[in-house]
Write an enzyme that holds these catalytic residues in place. Sequence first.
Site, PDB file in Angstrom:
ATOM      1  N   TYR A 117       0.866  -1.182   0.000  1.00 18.73           N
ATOM      2  CA  TYR A 117       0.000   0.000   0.000  1.00 18.73           C
ATOM      3  C   TYR A 117       0.895   1.222   0.000  1.00 18.73           C
ATOM      4  CZ  TYR A 117      -3.341   3.506   1.757  1.00 18.73           C
ATOM      5  OH  TYR A 117      -4.111   4.621   1.917  1.00 18.73           O
TER       6      TYR A 117
ATOM      7  N   LYS B  77       5.095   9.644   8.082  1.00 20.25           N
ATOM      8  CA  LYS B  77       4.877   9.124   9.440  1.00 20.25           C
ATOM      9  C   LYS B  77       5.874   9.710  10.448  1.00 20.25           C
ATOM     10  CE  LYS B  77       2.645   4.929   7.746  1.00 20.25           C
ATOM     11  NZ  LYS B  77       1.280   4.935   8.302  1.00 20.25           N
TER      12      LYS B  77
ATOM     13  N   ASP C 147       9.516   2.666  -0.903  1.00 22.18           N
ATOM     14  CA  ASP C 147       8.504   3.380  -0.123  1.00 22.18           C
ATOM     15  C   ASP C 147       8.792   3.098   1.357  1.00 22.18           C
ATOM     16  OD1 ASP C 147       4.843   3.410   0.041  1.00 22.18           O
ATOM     17  OD2 ASP C 147       6.411   4.404   1.222  1.00 22.18           O
TER      18      ASP C 147
HETATM   19  P1  KE4 Z   1      -0.359   8.601   4.285  1.00 20.18           P
HETATM   20  O1  KE4 Z   1      -0.891   9.274   3.035  1.00 20.18           O
HETATM   21  O2  KE4 Z   1      -1.444   7.817   5.006  1.00 20.18           O
HETATM   22  O3  KE4 Z   1       0.396   9.552   5.187  1.00 20.18           O
HETATM   23  O4  KE4 Z   1       0.743   7.520   3.819  1.00 20.18           O
HETATM   24  C1  KE4 Z   1       0.382   6.546   2.865  1.00 20.18           C
HETATM   25  C2  KE4 Z   1       1.340   5.368   2.986  1.00 20.18           C
HETATM   26  C3  KE4 Z   1       2.344   5.230   2.049  1.00 20.18           C
HETATM   27  N1  KE4 Z   1       3.221   4.201   2.110  1.00 20.18           N
HETATM   28  C4  KE4 Z   1       3.146   3.285   3.106  1.00 20.18           C
HETATM   29  C5  KE4 Z   1       4.128   2.160   3.143  1.00 20.18           C
HETATM   30  C6  KE4 Z   1       2.136   3.383   4.095  1.00 20.18           C
HETATM   31  O5  KE4 Z   1       2.056   2.446   5.080  1.00 20.18           O
HETATM   32  C7  KE4 Z   1       1.210   4.439   4.044  1.00 20.18           C
HETATM   33  C8  KE4 Z   1       0.076   4.592   5.038  1.00 20.18           C
HETATM   34  N2  KE4 Z   1      -0.076   3.538   5.989  1.00 20.18           N
HETATM   35  C9  KE4 Z   1      -1.433   3.363   6.513  1.00 20.18           C
HETATM   36  C10 KE4 Z   1      -1.399   2.240   7.557  1.00 20.18           C
HETATM   37  N3  KE4 Z   1      -0.819   1.034   7.097  1.00 20.18           N
HETATM   38  C11 KE4 Z   1      -1.958   4.623   7.085  1.00 20.18           C
HETATM   39  C12 KE4 Z   1      -3.201   4.466   7.929  1.00 20.18           C
HETATM   40  C13 KE4 Z   1      -4.425   5.048   7.274  1.00 20.18           C
HETATM   41  O6  KE4 Z   1      -4.566   4.905   6.036  1.00 20.18           O
HETATM   42  O7  KE4 Z   1      -5.258   5.641   8.013  1.00 20.18           O
END
Ligand code: KE4
Length: 428
Positions: free
Chosen positions: A144, A267, A239
């Site tokens: 993801y 994060k 990523d």
């Molecule tokens: P954000 O746009 O949510 O800040 O980051 C996206 C993203 C990109 N790459 C990786 C490897 C990620 O894990 C994420 C976001 N992770 C999720 C939880 N696994 C965020 C939680 C959510 O979507 O509320």
Amino acid sequence: MSHEKSHAAFERAKRLMPGGVNSPARAFGAVGGEPIFFDRAEGAYLFDIDGNRYIDYVLSWGPMVLGHGHPKVVEAIGQAIPRGTSFGAPTEAENILAQLVIDAVPSVDKVRLVSSGTEATMSAIRLARGFTGRDVIVKFAGNYHGHVDSLLVAAGSSAATLSVPNSPGVTSGTSGDTLVLKYNDAEGLEAAFAEHGRHIAGVIVEPVAGNMGCVKASIDFRETLREVTREHGALLIFDEVMTGFRVAYGGAQELYGITPDLTTLGKILGGGLPMGAYGGRAEIMDCVLPAGEVFQAGTLSGNPLAAAAGIATLEVLRDTNPYEELERLSTRLAVGLEEAATAAGVPFSIGWFGAMMTFFFSTESVTDWDTASRCNTDRYARYFWGLIERGVYMPCSQYEALFLSTAHTDDNIDATIAAAHEVMADLE
Ligand code: KE4
């Protein structure tokens, strides 16, 4: 344990916001029941609006690696607020944070700060296409990378949890240039490049997967990623939104000894405030507007409050190097959970890398989305709620990673393991 106030708040929230949440990952869709509303957090603990306390292993899905309310982070934000919350103009704080990233992450010579991990990955794939003049992006099932249209194909995290790995609204035109392969399948990767290599702009990968649960990348897979992209002139994009500053100060790339062409971050980088970044070799990054012609912009990019929180967080990590201690606590937790499941005769496997891990209710080792998708998610739901009732807050999905922080203690681990023994004993 009462959740009456959370219930009332959720009833109101559902009238105001889709599904009552501002991100589906919080919706408890995979575990049933209703999301818990929180009032405050401190160190390794969350406190909900009904007054219940939990040991927190979600840590805002990764950012709170120093625990909640670290004094240096709180002080940094407090000092930044009176000077102004946003200028839409350059600040020296961005220089300081950019320098910290460049000093920490081996692949990054230049960096662009944005406001989320999604913005970082969206920008990185646009840059890969702009730099190479090619169209195709390779991703892996179960990975993801945020809600980027073209990457919402076989996506993990809440897309997988809520069974929309291929979201409505993403057109075939948008996803048509996305090639989805199998994680940890080096041969499949080589075959795809043999057939499509000259059209591939980049490969984006979670160097340690966290969004199908925590899944390590095999050495063969990692090395093949670097070899085939270099051989075919495609960019390798790590990523590290989740792994950056978590598995090591320099991310997974520091531990692997592999230098990707681009890295995305988020994060922890913002210390709990909205921050993302993408970076890489200067010859690639200088293609980004206004140095180059690849467009990307953002009103709150490099926001001074988020930069202050990020600087404080990275400086603490750099100066204290807590990774061995995080690994020690993670080891104790992993061993304890394994012992609890074994004692109860519950089939399991563990995906674990440094201060992130996933306890899989599976009879097989989880190495990719196919094996992850065969987990017993009903059993995970019972495990989740059993721990909630005992004051332990785990990720509300089998397809997420749990995290530890420098605020977690041996007592927290002991209490979690004791709760797990009770919960596992009740799992038929
Ligand atoms: P954000 O746009 O949510 O800040 O980051 C996206 C993203 C990109 N790459 C990786 C490897 C990620 O894990 C994420 C976001 N992770 C999720 C939880 N696994 C965020 C939680 C959510 O979507 O509320």
